[in-house]
Scaffold this motif. Structure first.
Motif, PDB file in Angstrom:
ATOM      1  N   GLU A 393       0.844  -1.187   0.000  1.00  0.00           N
ATOM      2  CA  GLU A 393       0.000   0.000   0.000  1.00  0.00           C
ATOM      3  C   GLU A 393       0.882   1.241   0.000  1.00  0.00           C
ATOM      4  O   GLU A 393       1.843   1.342   0.745  1.00  0.00           O
ATOM      5  CB  GLU A 393      -0.880  -0.010   1.258  1.00  0.00           C
ATOM      6  CG  GLU A 393      -1.654   1.290   1.419  1.00  0.00           C
ATOM      7  CD  GLU A 393      -2.723   1.218   2.507  1.00  0.00           C
ATOM      8  OE1 GLU A 393      -2.929   0.142   3.097  1.00  0.00           O
ATOM      9  OE2 GLU A 393      -3.339   2.271   2.749  1.00  0.00           O
ATOM     10  N   MET A 399      -2.601   0.510  -4.359  1.00  0.00           N
ATOM     11  CA  MET A 399      -1.817  -0.733  -4.383  1.00  0.00           C
ATOM     12  C   MET A 399      -0.699  -0.562  -5.388  1.00  0.00           C
ATOM     13  O   MET A 399      -0.940  -0.284  -6.559  1.00  0.00           O
ATOM     14  CB  MET A 399      -2.755  -1.882  -4.785  1.00  0.00           C
ATOM     15  CG  MET A 399      -2.114  -3.038  -5.540  1.00  0.00           C
ATOM     16  SD  MET A 399      -1.103  -4.083  -4.511  1.00  0.00           S
ATOM     17  CE  MET A 399      -1.310  -5.698  -5.268  1.00  0.00           C
ATOM     18  N   LYS A 401       2.027  -2.584  -7.282  1.00  0.00           N
ATOM     19  CA  LYS A 401       2.398  -3.976  -7.540  1.00  0.00           C
ATOM     20  C   LYS A 401       3.916  -4.106  -7.599  1.00  0.00           C
ATOM     21  O   LYS A 401       4.574  -3.344  -8.307  1.00  0.00           O
ATOM     22  CB  LYS A 401       1.792  -4.450  -8.847  1.00  0.00           C
ATOM     23  CG  LYS A 401       0.313  -4.651  -8.703  1.00  0.00           C
ATOM     24  CD  LYS A 401      -0.361  -5.112  -9.966  1.00  0.00           C
ATOM     25  CE  LYS A 401      -1.854  -5.032  -9.758  1.00  0.00           C
ATOM     26  NZ  LYS A 401      -2.577  -4.549 -10.907  1.00  0.00           N
ATOM     27  N   LEU A 432      -0.088  -6.574   0.130  1.00  0.00           N
ATOM     28  CA  LEU A 432      -1.372  -6.834  -0.527  1.00  0.00           C
ATOM     29  C   LEU A 432      -1.238  -7.852  -1.645  1.00  0.00           C
ATOM     30  O   LEU A 432      -0.164  -8.049  -2.203  1.00  0.00           O
ATOM     31  CB  LEU A 432      -1.900  -5.530  -1.124  1.00  0.00           C
ATOM     32  CG  LEU A 432      -2.155  -4.380  -0.145  1.00  0.00           C
ATOM     33  CD1 LEU A 432      -2.289  -3.082  -0.910  1.00  0.00           C
ATOM     34  CD2 LEU A 432      -3.398  -4.654   0.674  1.00  0.00           C
ATOM     35  N   VAL A 439      -6.606  -0.179  -2.393  1.00  0.00           N
ATOM     36  CA  VAL A 439      -6.345  -1.130  -1.314  1.00  0.00           C
ATOM     37  C   VAL A 439      -7.575  -1.934  -0.866  1.00  0.00           C
ATOM     38  O   VAL A 439      -7.490  -3.147  -0.724  1.00  0.00           O
ATOM     39  CB  VAL A 439      -5.687  -0.411  -0.119  1.00  0.00           C
ATOM     40  CG1 VAL A 439      -5.592  -1.327   1.084  1.00  0.00           C
ATOM     41  CG2 VAL A 439      -4.303   0.082  -0.522  1.00  0.00           C
ATOM     42  N   CYS A 442      -8.227  -5.082  -2.739  1.00  0.00           N
ATOM     43  CA  CYS A 442      -7.215  -6.137  -2.744  1.00  0.00           C
ATOM     44  C   CYS A 442      -7.303  -6.927  -1.455  1.00  0.00           C
ATOM     45  O   CYS A 442      -8.015  -6.566  -0.541  1.00  0.00           O
ATOM     46  CB  CYS A 442      -5.816  -5.539  -2.875  1.00  0.00           C
ATOM     47  SG  CYS A 442      -5.545  -4.799  -4.475  1.00  0.00           S
ATOM     48  N   SER A 444      -5.640  -8.311   1.905  1.00  0.00           N
ATOM     49  CA  SER A 444      -4.590  -7.921   2.837  1.00  0.00           C
ATOM     50  C   SER A 444      -3.870  -9.162   3.336  1.00  0.00           C
ATOM     51  O   SER A 444      -4.477 -10.063   3.876  1.00  0.00           O
ATOM     52  CB  SER A 444      -5.234  -7.183   4.002  1.00  0.00           C
ATOM     53  OG  SER A 444      -4.294  -6.988   5.016  1.00  0.00           O
TER      54      SER A 444
END
Ligand code: ADP
Ligand code: MG
Length: 612
Positions: A393, A399, A401, A432, A439, A442, A444
């Motif tokens: 995060e 998010m 990646k 994530l 967030v 996605c 956690s």
């Protein structure tokens, strides 16, 4: 998933032949489990009491339990399909289960209420593994040196970890968790080809999985996966049962009677695999079920699987005529009509020379034999891919990646981040999983903190975050401040309270949300950028406004900040961008004066010759 061939230099010949190591491959299925062993590239499935398939069921009664299909104790409670619960929270289990669950306070997984007490899904799986491994050890004549256990390609970290825990509990040394489609490809020796594009179509008792794999220059890799976690042979049985009730104008029975009807339906389905029609008897009704009728009942479900296949082809940007092989896996690919439908869909005859029930166990056994260290020549090592992107995060609830989905594992990727506030000494890291930009969309996986970051101005610290996924798909995230070397890390353990959806659903959602996600992300980024400017300027004003600015200048800056702060609370990205730019211009003079003042301060008290 890739099969990488690695020849070990100078192996074999000169070394004294050591004791052949004992290893087995285990297909730990939702419906059935199998154990197989291999020697020099030849594998065989081991029979247990005359059967190759061990139903993945544990019967619990007051004084103990038994595993498999054996006639249960009169008051036994049967626990089946426990694979669906592995590494899952109660809220993730959308399937109807015939037993009662109780929340657990120690592990995130629910516990199953049985007459011999509460058991966890990991324990149930361990009992099944235990029976298979013990049998393997008996056949091979001694304790096992290692096992390879297969898991679906889409299994995430939590599910893999739960599977490893089960193996540990059963006292097994896990050489590797292997993806089921990879195992199937190995069983057919497809890794021996130079190149290819392969579909693995796996229709089991309660699940359907399809995987697209590519083989190039000896590297064999899964490039897309899809499927349906609640579609399989059990649904065929239910459709036949409904047909029987309709034909006989019968009421839907309950409890044991319904189970009996399902058993008859399944038996009829199996008969039709061998013959064109079969007689079905249920209560006072008797009738004939033929292949045409069966196909009409199950066609909608077959079409559903083919839809998943289309999606996977599209994900992999491939057309069916570019495929080199289609492999059938899972007992339900034997159901009449399935193979034909798959053949017509892909326009080629699927590979089915190996028993579809056994393919996965055979591939696992072949790998186990190599991984345990029995050498015959060329080594073959397998690599897997991660099914969903992994990231962290960042400010604004976004998010970022770090490892995109379908990356081959093992893998390590690093990215540098920095602090948001002046003097920030702690950084919160939120790990994530998922394809979405925001967030909350996605999954956690873990949270941890990096402490003792030396106080610096915002943006000056360099924090390197490394994501490392080992060969079994377990994730370690490490954050390190590059100047002082302070670091902190986390190994991802099961984390629950997850999105109530399976991976396929997450991917579909991600695809349909692409446009709105990108828009929201751009807006959030602009908001964060604006807030960062305001924050920095506030800190600068607090320190130097009185000495460096007159009242009019202060007011002008304050006004520009207020207008931007207000805009940043809204949704007009262009406006935020424009006002951020304006604030930058208005504050330029102030920044220049601070720099001068800073240099004068630094110079004070130093002799000129110290300063080169
Ligand atoms: P899983 O991978 O979910 O453990 P399997 O691959 O063992 O499941 O598949 C079990 C399913 O295969 C069951 O629904 C069973 O009815 C079906 N099946 C097994 N043998 C046959 C057969 N001869 N004809 C039709 N269906 C079959
Ligand atoms: Mg299976």
């Amino acid at each position: 998933m890739a099969l990488l061939k690695i020849a070990e230099p100078g192996q074999g010949r000169t070394r004294q032949a050591a004791r052949r190591k004992r290893a087995v491959g285990i297909d730990l299925g939702t419906t059935n489990s199998l154990v197989a062993t291999a020697e020099a590239g030849k594998a065989r499935v081991l029979e247990l009491d005359g059967a190759r398939l061990l139903p993945s069921i544990v019967h619990y009664h007051k004084t103990g339990f038994s595993v498999g299909g054996a006639t249960p104790h009169a008051e036994a409670m049967s626990v089946s399909s426990v694979k669906r619960l592995m590494g899952r929270g109660r809220e993730d289990v959308s399937h109807q289960l015939s037993y009662k669950l109780e929340d657990s306070t120690t592990s995130g997984m629910p516990r199953i209420v049985t007459p011999s007490g509460h058991v966890s899904p990991v324990q149930v799986s361990a009992e099944i593994l235990g029976v298979l491994a013990k049998h393997g050890a008996q056949v091979l004549g001694g304790d096992l040196d290692g096992v390879v256990i297969t898991v679906p390609a889409y299994f995430d970290e939590a599910q893999r970890e739960a599977t490893r825990d089960a193996a540990r509990l059963a006292g097994l040394n896990v050489l590797r968790l292997l993806s089921e489609p990879t195992a199937a490809a190995v069983a057919y020796g497809l890794d021996k080809k130079l190149q290819g594009t392969i579909i693995i179509y796996d229709l089991g008792g309660g699940t359907f999985d399809v995987s697209l794999m590519k083989l190039q220059r000896g590297v064999f890799e899964v490039i897309a996966t899809g499927g349906d976690t609640s579609l399989g042979g059990d649904d065929f049985d239910r459709a036949i049962a409904q047909w029987i009730l309709q034909q006989g104008k019968l009421q839907t029975p309950q409890g044991r009677d319904w189970a009996e009807l399902l058993a008859r339906s399944k038996a009829a389905k199996h008969k039709l695999t061998e013959q064109a029609e079969t007689t079905v008897e249920y209560q006072d009704w008797q009738g004939v079920l033929d292949r045409e009728t069966l196909l009409s009942l199950i066609r909608p479900m077959i079409l559903k699987t083919l839809k998943s296949c289309s999606r996977v082809l599209r994900d992999g940007d491939i057309t069916s005529d570019e495929l080199t092989d289609v492999v059938l896996v899972g007992g339900s690919t034997r159901t009449w009509g399935v193979r034909e439908s798959v053949r017509d869909f892909f326009g080629r005859e699927p590979l089915c020379s190996l028993d579809p029930d056994e393919v996965v166990a055979i591939g696992a056994a072949l790998q186990a034999d190599v991984l345990v260290g029995n050498k015959y020549g060329e080594e073959t090592l397998l690599l897997d891919v991660i099914p969903l992107s992994l990231g962290i995060e960042t400010m604004g609830g976004l998010m970022e990646k770090i490892i995109p989905r379908n990356t081959t594992i093992p893998v390590a990727r690093a990215q540098e981040f920095t602090t948001f506030r002046d003097g920030q000494t702690v950084m919160a890291l939120h790990v994530l999983q998922g394809e979405r930009e925001l967030v909350p969309d996605c999954r956690s996986l873990a949270r941890f903190e990096l402490k003792n970051i030396p106080a610096m101005v915002a943006g000056a610290a360099r924090i390197r975050v490394t994501f490392q996924v080992d060969a079994d798909g377990l994730l370690e995230v490490k954050a390190e401040e590059m100047v002082t070397g302070v670091h902190s890390s986390v190994v991802v353990k099961p984390s629950f309270g997850l999105l109530d959806s399976d991976i396929e659903k997450m991917l579909v959602e991600a695809r349909s949300a692409v446009e709105s996600d990108v828009k929201t992300r751009t807006l959030r980024e602009k908001q964060v950028e604006a807030e960062r400017h305001i924050e920095a300027l506030n800190a600068a004003l607090a320190a130097d406004a009185d000495t460096l600015l007159d009242e009019a200048e202060k007011t002008a800056l304050q006004e520009a900040m207020n207008t931007l702060a207000e805009a940043a609370g809204g949704n007009d990205g262009d406006l935020i961008e424009r006002l951020t730019h304006q604030l930058n211009q208005v504050s330029q003079e102030f920044a220049a004066r601070r720099m001068d003042a800073g240099i004068r301060k630094a110079l004070a008290g130093h002799a000129i010759d110290e300063l080169d």
